[in-house]
Scaffold this active site. Structure first.
Site, mmCIF file in Angstrom:
data_model
loop_
_atom_site.group_PDB
_atom_site.id
_atom_site.type_symbol
_atom_site.label_atom_id
_atom_site.label_comp_id
_atom_site.label_asym_id
_atom_site.label_seq_id
_atom_site.Cartn_x
_atom_site.Cartn_y
_atom_site.Cartn_z
ATOM 1 N N ARG A 46 31.102 26.248 35.403
ATOM 2 C CA ARG A 46 30.607 24.879 35.651
ATOM 3 C C ARG A 46 29.097 24.792 35.408
ATOM 4 N NH1 ARG A 46 31.741 22.017 41.380
ATOM 5 N NH2 ARG A 46 30.283 23.550 42.215
ATOM 6 N N LYS A 91 36.894 17.840 43.389
ATOM 7 C CA LYS A 91 36.647 16.714 44.303
ATOM 8 C C LYS A 91 35.583 15.772 43.745
ATOM 9 C CE LYS A 91 35.367 19.306 47.815
ATOM 10 N NZ LYS A 91 35.391 20.643 47.221
ATOM 11 N N ARG A 109 24.291 25.778 38.922
ATOM 12 C CA ARG A 109 23.888 25.769 40.331
ATOM 13 C C ARG A 109 23.730 27.201 40.821
ATOM 14 N NH1 ARG A 109 28.039 21.794 43.391
ATOM 15 N NH2 ARG A 109 27.815 23.456 44.934
ATOM 16 N N ARG A 130 34.027 19.623 56.701
ATOM 17 C CA ARG A 130 34.327 20.985 56.248
ATOM 18 C C ARG A 130 34.670 21.914 57.402
ATOM 19 N NH1 ARG A 130 31.188 20.831 51.105
ATOM 20 N NH2 ARG A 130 31.502 22.763 49.969
ATOM 21 N N ARG A 189 31.797 31.587 49.190
ATOM 22 C CA ARG A 189 32.176 30.181 49.408
ATOM 23 C C ARG A 189 33.689 30.048 49.588
ATOM 24 N NH1 ARG A 189 29.772 27.330 44.472
ATOM 25 N NH2 ARG A 189 30.266 25.366 45.479
HETATM 26 P P1 AMP Z 1 29.339 21.370 47.589
HETATM 27 O O1 AMP Z 1 28.496 20.740 46.540
HETATM 28 O O2 AMP Z 1 30.194 20.388 48.326
HETATM 29 O O3 AMP Z 1 30.112 22.563 47.094
HETATM 30 O O4 AMP Z 1 28.306 21.933 48.707
HETATM 31 C C1 AMP Z 1 27.340 22.895 48.379
HETATM 32 C C2 AMP Z 1 26.849 23.565 49.668
HETATM 33 O O5 AMP Z 1 26.250 22.578 50.521
HETATM 34 C C3 AMP Z 1 27.932 24.211 50.520
HETATM 35 O O6 AMP Z 1 28.266 25.520 50.080
HETATM 36 C C4 AMP Z 1 27.255 24.209 51.895
HETATM 37 O O7 AMP Z 1 26.259 25.207 51.984
HETATM 38 C C5 AMP Z 1 26.550 22.857 51.894
HETATM 39 N N1 AMP Z 1 27.422 21.780 52.407
HETATM 40 C C6 AMP Z 1 27.877 20.683 51.727
HETATM 41 N N2 AMP Z 1 28.638 19.911 52.497
HETATM 42 C C7 AMP Z 1 28.682 20.524 53.714
HETATM 43 C C8 AMP Z 1 29.330 20.242 54.942
HETATM 44 N N3 AMP Z 1 30.111 19.157 55.101
HETATM 45 N N4 AMP Z 1 29.153 21.115 55.964
HETATM 46 C C9 AMP Z 1 28.366 22.195 55.847
HETATM 47 N N5 AMP Z 1 27.748 22.538 54.722
HETATM 48 C C10 AMP Z 1 27.887 21.715 53.648
#
Ligand code: AMP
Length: 209
Positions: free
Chosen positions: A123, A13, A156, A87, A167
């Site tokens: 990654r 994404k 990360r 989400r 996740r």
């Molecule tokens: P991402 O970089 O999108 O994979 O997000 C990393 C982490 O941030 C996720 O595993 C969640 O803990 C938190 N996070 C990001 N976006 C959201 C969202 N829309 N709702 C809830 N938690 C989020």
């Protein structure tokens, strides 16, 4: 105009959203990036979000919706590509009340779980410019340095194998229903997110046109 990219963590994404935002002149809003910046700056938002993020859980809906609502209020009348939001079903409902417009265009990047695990564990990311690297498929960093800005390239904390499984579980339980939500509104396009990033981008462009 709002475009939403849905998909499991590691589905691509971020890569696709960055490119599409650049070409359309839209803003790319990654809630994950925004939260990581808040964690790095040790703000109240960052302190709240950090424990959820490092264990692979979702940050509570009300926290995320407050952040998105503020962002939309600060950036009226601009095209936005959401990456990693909504989400949950509640977030999708919350976005509907924030926007009060016709449904957005939603594209789901579909990738098999085993590919997600491979992609996430290999990654790496530049801590300064956010450029993404991949130790298997490339691009590779130079040692631990970003070839674009010279920043340090790191893994990360939630891309470690213990957290990846959580996740994925959270994705299937809480985020997959968001696809159903948009499918019922007839604004969902599902595309194959596997393979080369250029091929996926071509599929994405076909889906939104
Ligand atoms: P991402 O970089 O999108 O994979 O997000 C990393 C982490 O941030 C996720 O595993 C969640 O803990 C938190 N996070 C990001 N976006 C959201 C969202 N829309 N709702 C809830 N938690 C989020």
């Amino acid at each position: 105009m709002i475009i939403i990219l849905l998909g499991a963590p590691g589905a691509g994404k971020g890569t696709q959203a960055k490119r599409l935002a650049g070409e359309l002149g839209y803003i790319h809003l990654s809630t994950g990036d925004l939260l990581r910046q808040a964690v790095a700056s040790n703000t109240e938002l960052g302190k709240t979000a950090h424990s959820y993020m490092k264990s692979g859980k979702l940050v509570p809906d009300e926290v995320i919706l407050a952040v998105v609502s503020e962002f939309i209020a600060d950036n009226p009348n601009v095209g936005v590509i959401f990456d990693g939001f909504p989400r949950t079903h509640n977030q999708a409902e919350g976005l509907k009340s924030i926007l009060q417009t016709s449904p957005p265009k939603v594209v789901s990047l579909d990738v098999a779980d085993e590919d997600v695990i491979k992609r996430l564990s290999s990654r790496r990311v530049c801590q300064d410019c956010g450029k993404l690297f991949n130790m298997i498929s490339g691009p590779l960093p130079t040692g631990d340095k970003c070839d674009t800005c010279g920043g340090k390239v790191y893994q990360r904390e939630d891309d470690r194998s213990e957290t990846i499984a959580e996740r994925l579980k959270v994705y299937h339980q809480q985020t997959a229903p968001v696809k159903e939500y948009y499918a019922k509104l007839n604004c969902l396009w599902s595309i194959d997110g596997s393979g080369d990033a250029d091929e996926v981008y071509a599929r994405l462009i076909r889906a939104i046109n």
